[in-house]
Design an enzyme around this catalytic site. Structure first.
Site, short mmCIF file in Angstrom:
data_model
loop_
_atom_site.label_atom_id
_atom_site.label_comp_id
_atom_site.label_asym_id
_atom_site.label_seq_id
_atom_site.Cartn_x
_atom_site.Cartn_y
_atom_site.Cartn_z
N ASP A 153 0.86 -1.19 0.00
CA ASP A 153 0.00 0.00 0.00
C ASP A 153 0.89 1.23 0.00
O ASP A 153 1.94 1.25 0.63
CB ASP A 153 -0.97 0.00 1.18
CG ASP A 153 -0.28 -0.11 2.53
OD1 ASP A 153 -0.08 0.93 3.18
OD2 ASP A 153 0.04 -1.24 2.93
N GLU A 192 -7.57 4.76 12.36
CA GLU A 192 -6.43 4.44 13.23
C GLU A 192 -6.46 5.13 14.58
O GLU A 192 -5.72 4.75 15.48
CB GLU A 192 -5.13 4.82 12.51
CG GLU A 192 -4.91 4.11 11.19
CD GLU A 192 -3.60 4.50 10.53
OE1 GLU A 192 -2.67 4.92 11.26
OE2 GLU A 192 -3.49 4.37 9.30
#
Length: 298
Positions: free
Chosen positions: A102, A194
């Site tokens: 990613d 996150e």
């Protein structure tokens, strides 16, 4: 004075008694001297040990031993399914056959053809998740280029949005879909959550739910939820179990989560990939090539 009366006054024999006391005193002094010698010897031994311990040569020796031990663990450790791949410069779980990365603006300009051509043994890059947006206004400056060039090189792609819990979830979803055109053959869209960003877990989950519902309604595709293992355990477990999970859990031979509950595992953030000038996150897919194909947008 008569002599017989002077004799008792003469205390000569009594004067010799202190001499015996002096002898005892000398013995006591001798004992103290021995103890002092032992004390000095002990101090010298301690000083010698300290000099050894503080010596750079000693630490060099210990470090060499540590490096040797770590090398043995790295290459001949107890888990044969977790080995070092020199070209990728990381350890990779061996039992997974589909691997990917990613990326975001952090990786800069990427030569996707070199990424595609890189291979060591059975490991190569099959897919890539590409950052598209963040919050309500931020578009990744390299997204459009990556979204265009990676598929040309034969890499399967998915786009992700970095979620901000303080912002309205539905509005973030609209912003993401304004930037990303999801097509047949793409990986499902991803929401990256996150942190709480200062809001309560309840508020975070409410906004995240609004984001997911809007994306699924508009695309007819169920989004993937990306997060760290601890964040998931603390705030998401039991709330979004119907969504595919992409979990970050670094430098371990095994992801500490039931294998039936996750699709992607981000197991390293330090991979070196040909065609990319910075370290990259490395991921394993929980399944084979056919399973990956079934997950794609149809």
């Amino acid at each position: 004075m008569p002599p017989e009366k002077r004799t008792p006054i003469n205390k000569g024999p009594v004067a010799r008694k202190p001499a015996a006391k002096k002898t005892v005193t000398r013995k006591s002094t001798s004992g103290r001297k021995k103890k002092a010698v032992l004390s000095v010897q002990l101090k010298l031994v301690i000083a010698g040990l300290l000099l050894i311990l503080l010596s750079p040569f000693y630490y060099g020796y210990v470090l060499q031993g540590f490096v040797a031990t770590w090398s043995w663990v790295r290459d001949w450790g107890q888990d044969p399914n977790y080995r070092t791949y020199e070209s990728f410069n990381i350890r990779i779980p061996k039992k997974y056959t589909v691997h990917g990365i990613d990326v975001s603006y952090y990786q800069g300009k990427i030569n996707w053809q070199k990424v595609k051509e890189m291979k060591e043994d059975e490991v190569s890059i099959r897919f890539a998740f590409i950052k598209a947006t963040e919050g309500l206004m931020l578009v990744d400056p390299y997204f459009q280029r990556n979204w265009r060039e990676a598929p040309k090189a034969g890499i399967i792609c998915g786009a992700y949005h970095f979620f901000r819990p303080k912002k309205d979830g539905k509005t973030q979803a609209k912003f993401f879909l304004q930037v990303v055109n999801i097509e047949k053959g793409d990986l499902p869209p991803v929401v990256d959550i996150e942190s709480l960003d200062g809001v309560s877990p309840l508020k975070m989950r409410a906004e995240l739910s609004d984001f997911l519902n809007y994306i699924e309604m508009k695309t007819k595709v169920r989004p993937i939820v990306y997060t760290g293992l601890k964040f998931y355990d603390d705030y998401l477990a039991g709330y979004f179990d119907d969504y595919p999970l992409w979990i970050a859990h670094y430098y371990q031979p095994k992801l500490r989560m039931d294998k039936s509950r996750w699709k992607f595992w981000q197991h390293s953030d330090k991979a070196k990939i040909n065609g990319i000038g910075h370290v990259v996150d490395f991921n394993a897919f929980n399944g084979d090539s056919l399973a990956l194909d079934r997950l794609l947008v149809h």
